[in-house]
Design an enzyme around this catalytic site. Structure first.
Site, PDB file in Angstrom:
ATOM      1  N   ALA A  86       0.793  -1.223   0.000  1.00 39.27           N
ATOM      2  CA  ALA A  86       0.000   0.000   0.000  1.00 39.27           C
ATOM      3  C   ALA A  86       0.828   1.276   0.000  1.00 39.27           C
ATOM      4  O   ALA A  86       0.264   2.367  -0.015  1.00 39.27           O
ATOM      5  CB  ALA A  86      -0.929  -0.003   1.214  1.00 39.27           C
ATOM      6  N   ASN A 119       2.051  -3.880   7.867  1.00 40.40           N
ATOM      7  CA  ASN A 119       2.845  -4.136   6.670  1.00 40.40           C
ATOM      8  C   ASN A 119       3.561  -2.892   6.154  1.00 40.40           C
ATOM      9  O   ASN A 119       4.726  -2.955   5.754  1.00 40.40           O
ATOM     10  CB  ASN A 119       1.966  -4.728   5.570  1.00 40.40           C
ATOM     11  CG  ASN A 119       1.573  -6.162   5.863  1.00 40.40           C
ATOM     12  OD1 ASN A 119       2.259  -6.870   6.584  1.00 40.40           O
ATOM     13  ND2 ASN A 119       0.451  -6.600   5.320  1.00 40.40           N
ATOM     14  N   HIS A 145      -1.579   7.285   4.084  1.00 43.88           N
ATOM     15  CA  HIS A 145      -0.220   6.952   4.510  1.00 43.88           C
ATOM     16  C   HIS A 145       0.679   8.170   4.285  1.00 43.88           C
ATOM     17  O   HIS A 145       0.744   8.686   3.167  1.00 43.88           O
ATOM     18  CB  HIS A 145       0.317   5.763   3.710  1.00 43.88           C
ATOM     19  CG  HIS A 145      -0.569   4.561   3.750  1.00 43.88           C
ATOM     20  ND1 HIS A 145      -0.679   3.756   4.860  1.00 43.88           N
ATOM     21  CD2 HIS A 145      -1.404   4.028   2.813  1.00 43.88           C
ATOM     22  CE1 HIS A 145      -1.532   2.775   4.612  1.00 43.88           C
ATOM     23  NE2 HIS A 145      -1.984   2.918   3.382  1.00 43.88           N
TER      24      HIS A 145
END
EC number: 1.4.1.21
Length: 267
Positions: A124, A190, A220
């Site tokens: 991601a 992750n 993010h």
């Protein structure tokens, strides 16, 4: 055509299979799932034009060109380590599992013993190439901030910090090292683990996790500085409908990695 075996057929695995339907150079020949899920998964995949075999383990002596892990942390122990030792190259999505003490060394030893290779997928997050390049010249700091809808943190220690179902404004539910984030939030670790492995490591990478009831995206943010200068990255990822803890970009990351292995030119 590459012969691919995929571990797991949840939201990520199913998304990968759907996107590969029309690629003549890539085919998932088999998916590996728990034995008690085989019938259910086989039924769910029957509508695909090229449905893969559904197995509970890789048959003895079978050597696919690539094994792709999309199943979570336990699959690393159960399937990836043995495959590497048998000389089968592996792609790994559940990078957060590598925060477990000693696992990186065990994976490296298995790959060396089998003459194979393990590739950790960015999933991601982006800018992993820039971060790992910056490490060569010397990194000073890396901070990751992960902001997700409050509902995405249900079933995590975030529930002990605040009432996620009644949250009215954004709340920091974790602030600490990437190693501690991976321990407390393994299903959300992750990205932090990937950044750590590319950069300063699990203990020197700082992580902040935020539950935001007004957000409908997985956001993010990465801030890094060092001898190279500095960069800031903000990535707003749409969550998978089937799993709000996972960004859709993770599925695309797997498909891109497979394409790089199959096609003559990769980037």
């Amino acid at each position: 055509m590459l012969n691919i075996v995929m571990i797991g057929c949840g939201a990520i695995g199913a998304g990968v299979l759907e996107l590969l339907e029309n690629d003549p150079q890539l085919r998932v020949d088999a998916v590996i799932v728990p034995r008690d899920s085989e019938t259910q998964v086989r039924h769910r995949l029957a509508s695909l034009r090229r449905p893969p075999r559904v197995l509970s383990a890789l048959p003895a002596g079978e050597r696919p060109d690539l094994l792709v892990e999309c199943a979570g942390h336990r699959a690393i122990e159960q399937h990836v380590l043995p495959a590497l030792a048998q000389g089968i190259p592996c792609l790994v999505v559940s990078v957060g599992a590598l925060s477990e003490p000693g696992l990186v060394e065990r994976l490296e030893a298995a790959a060396q013993a089998g003459g194979s290779r393990i590739e950790l997928l960015p999933g991601a997050i982006g800018a992993i190439d820039a971060l790992s390049a910056a490490r060569v010249g010397g990194l000073e700091s890396v901070r990751y901030t992960g902001r997700k809808p409050a509902s995405a943190w249900l079933g995590t220690p975030g529930e002990t910090v605040c009432d996620l179902q009644r949250l009215e404004k954004a709340r920091v539910i974790f602030d600490g090292s990437a190693r501690e984030a991976a321990r407390l939030y393994p299903k959300n670790a992750n990205v932090a683990a990937t950044l750590s492995l590319a950069g300063l490591g699990l203990d020197r990478t700082q992580v902040r996790l935020i539950a935001d009831p007004e957000s409908c995206e997985n956001v993010h943010q990465v801030e890094a500085s060092g001898a190279f200068g500095g960069f800031e990255l903000t990535l707003r990822g749409k969550p998978l409908a089937a799993n709000p803890k996972t960004s859709a970009l993770t599925v695309y990351s797997v498909v891109r990695a497979l394409g790089n292995h199959a096609h003559a030119i990769s980037i």
